[in-house]
Design an enzyme around this catalytic site. Sequence first.
Site, PDB file in Angstrom:
ATOM      1  N   ARG A   1     -33.249-165.465 -41.172  1.00  0.00           N
ATOM      2  CA  ARG A   1     -33.851-164.297 -40.529  1.00  0.00           C
ATOM      3  C   ARG A   1     -33.866-163.094 -41.474  1.00  0.00           C
ATOM      4  O   ARG A   1     -34.855-162.369 -41.546  1.00  0.00           O
ATOM      5  CB  ARG A   1     -33.098-163.951 -39.248  1.00  0.00           C
TER       6      ARG A   1
ATOM      7  N   VAL B   1     -16.494-172.526 -35.689  1.00  0.00           N
ATOM      8  CA  VAL B   1     -15.950-173.458 -34.713  1.00  0.00           C
ATOM      9  C   VAL B   1     -15.875-174.844 -35.324  1.00  0.00           C
ATOM     10  O   VAL B   1     -16.772-175.267 -36.053  1.00  0.00           O
ATOM     11  CB  VAL B   1     -16.831-173.490 -33.442  1.00  0.00           C
TER      12      VAL B   1
ATOM     13  N   HIS C   1     -11.598-163.533 -14.561  1.00  0.00           N
ATOM     14  CA  HIS C   1     -10.612-164.488 -14.037  1.00  0.00           C
ATOM     15  C   HIS C   1     -11.297-165.443 -13.083  1.00  0.00           C
ATOM     16  O   HIS C   1     -12.121-165.022 -12.278  1.00  0.00           O
ATOM     17  CB  HIS C   1      -9.513-163.711 -13.316  1.00  0.00           C
TER      18      HIS C   1
END
Length: 173
Positions: free
Chosen positions: A7, A33, A134
């Site tokens: 890009r 990751v 949560h």
Amino acid sequence: MAIAAGRRLADRLFSGKPQHAEAKVSYELVPTVVFSHPTIGTCGMTEPQAVKKYGQQNIKVYTSKFANLFYGIFDVEPDQKPKTLMKVICAGLDEKVVGIHVLGMGADEMMQGFGVAMKMGATKADLDSCVAIHPTAAEELVTMGVWGTSPQESGAKISPLNGAAPPEPKLSN
């Protein structure tokens, strides 16, 4: 990384806009990751790298180990449930976040947003100020440690655009 680099290259070569003439990608604070079982997510420095760069006296580390809430409904002893491990590495008087590391379910999905926060110069106080979602594992990263004990200073002061280097923490002498 390839998408980001492509890009910036396309901007530089084809946009014709003056602000893109020097467009480039930053190779710092890249969320990464490992798609293993469990997944591993990391962004920024390891603890040894932070100590080497800033000195032990300028580092504060927050850690957590817990059974992911996903496993809450399973009829398994708590010590037998898969664990999630998290580490937030902060540097300087303002506790600038210089490293976030997660091992466990959902690590892959968490790192993108925390990578943005780090690019923007997030401090521990910025993480503390975020409302926890949560029940998720990611909430642990914004509730870690004793709430409200970090210096109340935000890190969002420098734009992360166009390959700008991340802001550096304020160091003690």
